[in-house]
Design an enzyme around this catalytic site. Structure first.
Site, PDB file in Angstrom:
ATOM      1  N   LYS A 152      80.455  41.679  64.512  1.00 17.97           N
ATOM      2  CA  LYS A 152      79.149  41.162  64.967  1.00 17.97           C
ATOM      3  C   LYS A 152      79.507  40.125  66.023  1.00 17.97           C
ATOM      4  CE  LYS A 152      75.336  38.795  65.270  1.00 17.97           C
ATOM      5  NZ  LYS A 152      75.884  37.937  66.350  1.00 17.97           N
ATOM      6  N   GLY A 191      81.953  30.132  62.147  1.00 17.51           N
ATOM      7  CA  GLY A 191      80.719  29.591  62.711  1.00 17.51           C
ATOM      8  C   GLY A 191      80.351  28.293  62.020  1.00 17.51           C
ATOM      9  N   SER A 192      79.069  27.965  62.082  1.00 13.85           N
ATOM     10  CA  SER A 192      78.617  26.665  61.585  1.00 13.85           C
ATOM     11  C   SER A 192      78.594  26.642  60.054  1.00 13.85           C
ATOM     12  CB  SER A 192      77.227  26.367  62.132  1.00 13.85           C
ATOM     13  OG  SER A 192      76.351  27.401  61.756  1.00 13.85           O
ATOM     14  N   GLY A 244      77.445  29.494  57.315  1.00 12.48           N
ATOM     15  CA  GLY A 244      78.451  29.913  56.319  1.00 12.48           C
ATOM     16  C   GLY A 244      77.891  29.847  54.910  1.00 12.48           C
ATOM     17  N   GLU A 304      85.351  30.216  58.000  1.00 15.18           N
ATOM     18  CA  GLU A 304      86.009  29.222  58.865  1.00 15.18           C
ATOM     19  C   GLU A 304      84.892  28.457  59.557  1.00 15.18           C
ATOM     20  OE1 GLU A 304      89.131  28.818  58.707  1.00 15.18           O
ATOM     21  OE2 GLU A 304      89.812  30.696  57.806  1.00 15.18           O
ATOM     22  N   CYS A 346      85.785  23.718  66.878  1.00 17.68           N
ATOM     23  CA  CYS A 346      85.719  23.284  65.482  1.00 17.68           C
ATOM     24  C   CYS A 346      86.752  22.205  65.227  1.00 17.68           C
ATOM     25  CB  CYS A 346      85.972  24.471  64.558  1.00 17.68           C
ATOM     26  SG  CYS A 346      87.503  25.337  64.934  1.00 17.68           S
ATOM     27  N   GLU A 390      78.840  17.276  62.590  1.00 16.81           N
ATOM     28  CA  GLU A 390      79.418  17.942  63.754  1.00 16.81           C
ATOM     29  C   GLU A 390      78.355  18.092  64.844  1.00 16.81           C
ATOM     30  OE1 GLU A 390      80.120  22.223  63.682  1.00 16.81           O
ATOM     31  OE2 GLU A 390      82.163  21.858  64.340  1.00 16.81           O
TER      32      GLU A 390
HETATM   33  P1  NAD Z   1      76.695  29.968  64.408  1.00 22.43           P
HETATM   34  O1  NAD Z   1      76.993  29.727  62.986  1.00 22.43           O
HETATM   35  O2  NAD Z   1      75.319  29.696  64.887  1.00 22.43           O
HETATM   36  O3  NAD Z   1      76.992  31.486  64.817  1.00 22.43           O
HETATM   37  C1  NAD Z   1      78.261  32.088  64.678  1.00 22.43           C
HETATM   38  C2  NAD Z   1      78.077  33.591  64.519  1.00 22.43           C
HETATM   39  O4  NAD Z   1      77.409  33.842  63.290  1.00 22.43           O
HETATM   40  C3  NAD Z   1      77.205  34.243  65.593  1.00 22.43           C
HETATM   41  O5  NAD Z   1      77.682  35.544  65.846  1.00 22.43           O
HETATM   42  C4  NAD Z   1      75.833  34.322  64.912  1.00 22.43           C
HETATM   43  O6  NAD Z   1      75.027  35.340  65.428  1.00 22.43           O
HETATM   44  C5  NAD Z   1      76.216  34.584  63.470  1.00 22.43           C
HETATM   45  N1  NAD Z   1      75.283  34.090  62.472  1.00 22.43           N
HETATM   46  C6  NAD Z   1      74.556  32.942  62.516  1.00 22.43           C
HETATM   47  N2  NAD Z   1      73.781  32.825  61.409  1.00 22.43           N
HETATM   48  C7  NAD Z   1      74.046  33.917  60.640  1.00 22.43           C
HETATM   49  C8  NAD Z   1      73.558  34.379  59.376  1.00 22.43           C
HETATM   50  N3  NAD Z   1      72.645  33.693  58.697  1.00 22.43           N
HETATM   51  N4  NAD Z   1      74.030  35.544  58.883  1.00 22.43           N
HETATM   52  C9  NAD Z   1      74.967  36.247  59.560  1.00 22.43           C
HETATM   53  N5  NAD Z   1      75.449  35.865  60.773  1.00 22.43           N
HETATM   54  C10 NAD Z   1      75.006  34.715  61.305  1.00 22.43           C
HETATM   55  O7  NAD Z   1      77.769  29.105  65.202  1.00 22.43           O
HETATM   56  P2  NAD Z   1      77.899  28.849  66.753  1.00 22.43           P
HETATM   57  O8  NAD Z   1      76.973  27.776  67.151  1.00 22.43           O
HETATM   58  O9  NAD Z   1      77.895  30.140  67.489  1.00 22.43           O
HETATM   59  O10 NAD Z   1      79.403  28.287  66.765  1.00 22.43           O
HETATM   60  C11 NAD Z   1      79.688  26.970  66.534  1.00 22.43           C
HETATM   61  C12 NAD Z   1      80.166  26.713  65.126  1.00 22.43           C
HETATM   62  O11 NAD Z   1      81.329  27.492  64.835  1.00 22.43           O
HETATM   63  C13 NAD Z   1      80.608  25.266  64.953  1.00 22.43           C
HETATM   64  O12 NAD Z   1      80.117  24.782  63.731  1.00 22.43           O
HETATM   65  C14 NAD Z   1      82.126  25.366  64.924  1.00 22.43           C
HETATM   66  O13 NAD Z   1      82.769  24.299  64.272  1.00 22.43           O
HETATM   67  C15 NAD Z   1      82.328  26.670  64.248  1.00 22.43           C
HETATM   68  N6  NAD Z   1      83.676  27.198  64.509  1.00 22.43           N
HETATM   69  C16 NAD Z   1      84.595  27.174  63.489  1.00 22.43           C
HETATM   70  C17 NAD Z   1      85.893  27.617  63.704  1.00 22.43           C
HETATM   71  C18 NAD Z   1      86.924  27.581  62.592  1.00 22.43           C
HETATM   72  O14 NAD Z   1      87.920  28.266  62.696  1.00 22.43           O
HETATM   73  N7  NAD Z   1      86.725  26.815  61.542  1.00 22.43           N
HETATM   74  C19 NAD Z   1      86.254  28.121  64.960  1.00 22.43           C
HETATM   75  C20 NAD Z   1      85.292  28.145  65.970  1.00 22.43           C
HETATM   76  C21 NAD Z   1      84.001  27.688  65.733  1.00 22.43           C
END
Ligand code: NAD
Length: 488
Positions: free
Chosen positions: A177, A230-231, A235, A252, A286, A385
């Site tokens: 995705k 992601g966030s 998560g 992550e 992140c 964050e």
């Molecule tokens: P986000 O959580 O909004 O989205 C990330 C991905 O998840 C996107 O593809 C989005 O479409 C999908 N998504 C969002 N909500 C979802 C749900 N309810 N069900 C299924 N999929 C869903 O994050 P973002 O704003 O795109 O990225 C930033 C975040 O990612 C920050 O919090 C950052 O710290 C984190 N991040 C973590 C790491 C790590 O390795 N720990 C690495 C990079 C980014």
């Protein structure tokens, strides 16, 4: 500049498919504000097609030997090398990074493919002694099935690489995705897998919104493993949706990473790494070092160096620039709102805090590198964050207070300390609650062969990449047999 608006379609069973309902999301260039693509806004019907393709491909792929699966990854790595420029240009345009930074990310992703290609020749299990005489035991790794790999846009090709390659070498088929904010790079990877003749259906790409198709994917009982970057909020939601199916989930998530400067640090070096930690990739990491903790006795001297270097940062997308724009307009608004909410707390906004006024940046989603000093310890900017170029600096009286404050948020992803003392460095490394600790470096993440992940709100305990990623994408089986001496 790319003036042509492209349609970005899903990649299912070895070819592009338009979204079943014809819905599209708009993707803008973060630097120029131009519309660059119309992205498939997929629905459950599109997911169903991708799932069927991935399930159908599973039997043959899982029966392909791990060594042969690794060879596909080697070919993918070679094809990525041949297309390095195209891949880097795509990352640069979609994210607003310089070509230099985007090229570095592509290089890291190629290394990821090479590392996991080699794992095809290992995929080690254990040989175990038994308490029963003439009984022999060993473990093997087996694939789980269909892996759902959900990624953000901040380092889009690296995010795909660190999930896709271990998932495939372990024998799973995959549905990626892609991020709605960096969709095209996922399709370029799909085209590479097509070029190296990866069997159709082994990789499928679904585009669209996390709250729509993302939730459909993670709630489906036919998905066998979910890896999400992601966030933290997303998560937690994913973990809830997956829990009724007992689907394995690797998370992550976000970070609020401390960067400690001791009184015996090389302050010039500390300021250099602090600037990189806080502001590279416009703070959209992140692992960003978004909380700086400095010993009182060197606070003024450090601040002079840190502020000086921050004010010298150049915003833009050319290779001479230090940081680019944020990923989209609504994220720019979120970051500016968080800054504005902190303005009344006191007058400790040291620099930045606004949209830059340079004419060449006016259409982009830029925010100035922003430093707040001495905010109260319970401030939003210290606890949450922000994922933008915003850093807080607080003085601490000694080493113990530095550790206490460093450990005072709900996150625990990365941490850095600057000191010449082996004792301080070692004690900090042992006591900090974080998955990565760096001494006299920035709050940077791992390399392809190193595990990355966090404590607390930064994840759920898994580690990717490194060989630890193999634990996410494989099922361990213990096999025992008895030698029948009476049949010899
Ligand atoms: P986000 O959580 O909004 O989205 C990330 C991905 O998840 C996107 O593809 C989005 O479409 C999908 N998504 C969002 N909500 C979802 C749900 N309810 N069900 C299924 N999929 C869903 O994050 P973002 O704003 O795109 O990225 C930033 C975040 O990612 C920050 O919090 C950052 O710290 C984190 N991040 C973590 C790491 C790590 O390795 N720990 C690495 C990079 C980014």
């Amino acid at each position: 500049m790319n003036n042509k608006v492209e349609n970005i379609d899903n990649w299912i069973n070895g070819h592009y498919e338009k979204p079943t309902k014809g819905l599209r999301l708009e993707k803008y260039n973060p630097h120029s504000g131009e519309l660059i693509s119309l992205v498939a806004d997929s629905t459950s019907e599109d997911f169903e097609r991708a799932l069927m393709a991935a399930r159908n491909a599973f039997s043959d792929w899982s029966n392909t030997s791990p060594v042969a699966r690794g060879k596909y990854l080697f070919r993918i790595a070679e094809a990525m090398k041949d297309r390095k420029k195209i891949l880097a240009e795509c990352v640069a345009i979609e994210t607003g990074k310089s070509l230099k930074d985007a090229s570095g990310e592509v290089e890291a992703s190629i290394s990821q493919a090479e590392f996991f290609a080699g794992e095809g020749m290992r995929l080690f299990g254990k040989s175990l002694p038994s308490g029963v005489s003439d009984k022999y035991s060993h473990t093997v790794r087996q694939p789980l099935g269909v892996a759902a790999l959900i990624v953000p846009a901040n380092t889009p090709i690296a995010n795909i690489a660190w999930k896709l390659f271990p998932a495939l070498v372990c024998g799973n088929t995959a549905i990626v995705k892609a991020s709605e904010n960096a969709p095209k790079i996922a399709n370029l990877i799909a085209e590479i897998t097509d070029y190296v003749e990866l069997p159709v259906g082994v990789l499928n790409i679904i585009h669209g919104q996390g709250s729509v198709v993302g939730e459909v994917i993670v709630a489906d009982a036919r998905i066998n493993v979910i890896s999400f970057t992601g966030s933290t909020n997303a998560g937690k939601r994913i973990l809830q949706l997956a829990s009724s199916n007992l689907t394995r989930v690797s998370l992550e998530l976000g970070g609020k990473n401390p960067f400690v400067v001791c009184d015996d640090a090389d302050l010039e070096q500390a300021a250099h790494w602090a600037v990189l930690s806080a502001f590279s990739n416009a703070g959209q990491r992140c692992a960003a070092g978004s909380r700086i903790l400095v010993f009182e006795s060197v606070y003024e001297k450090f601040m002079e160096l840190f502020i000086g270097k921050t004010k010298n940062l150049k915003l833009g997308v050319t290779d001479e620039c230090d940081l680019g724009p944020l990923i989209n307009k609504s994220h720019q608004r979120r970051v500016l709102d968080a800054i504005d909410r902190s303005r009344p707390e006191n007058e400790k906004l040291i620099c930045g805090g606004n949209i830059p006024d340079e004419i060449e940046l006016k259409n982009g989603y830029y925010v100035e590198p922003t430093i707040f000093a001495d905010l109260p310890l319970n401030s939003e900017l210290i606890k949450t964050e922000i994922f933008g170029p915003v850093v807080t600096v607080n003085a601490v009286k000694d080493f113990n207070e530095a550790i206490e404050q460093a450990n005072s948020t709900s996150y625990g992803l990365t941490a850095a300390i600057h000191t010449k003392s082996v004792d301080r460095a070692m004690h900090f490394a042992q006591k900090i609650r974080s998955g990565v600790v760096n001494i006299n470096l920035g709050t940077y993440g791992s390399e392809p062969h190193m595990p990355f992940g966090g404590f607390g709100d930064s994840g759920n305990g898994t580690r990717e990449p490194g060989t630890e990623a193999l634990d996410v994408y494989s099922e361990l089986k213990n096999i025992s047999f008895l030698v029948r001496k009476d049949l010899l």
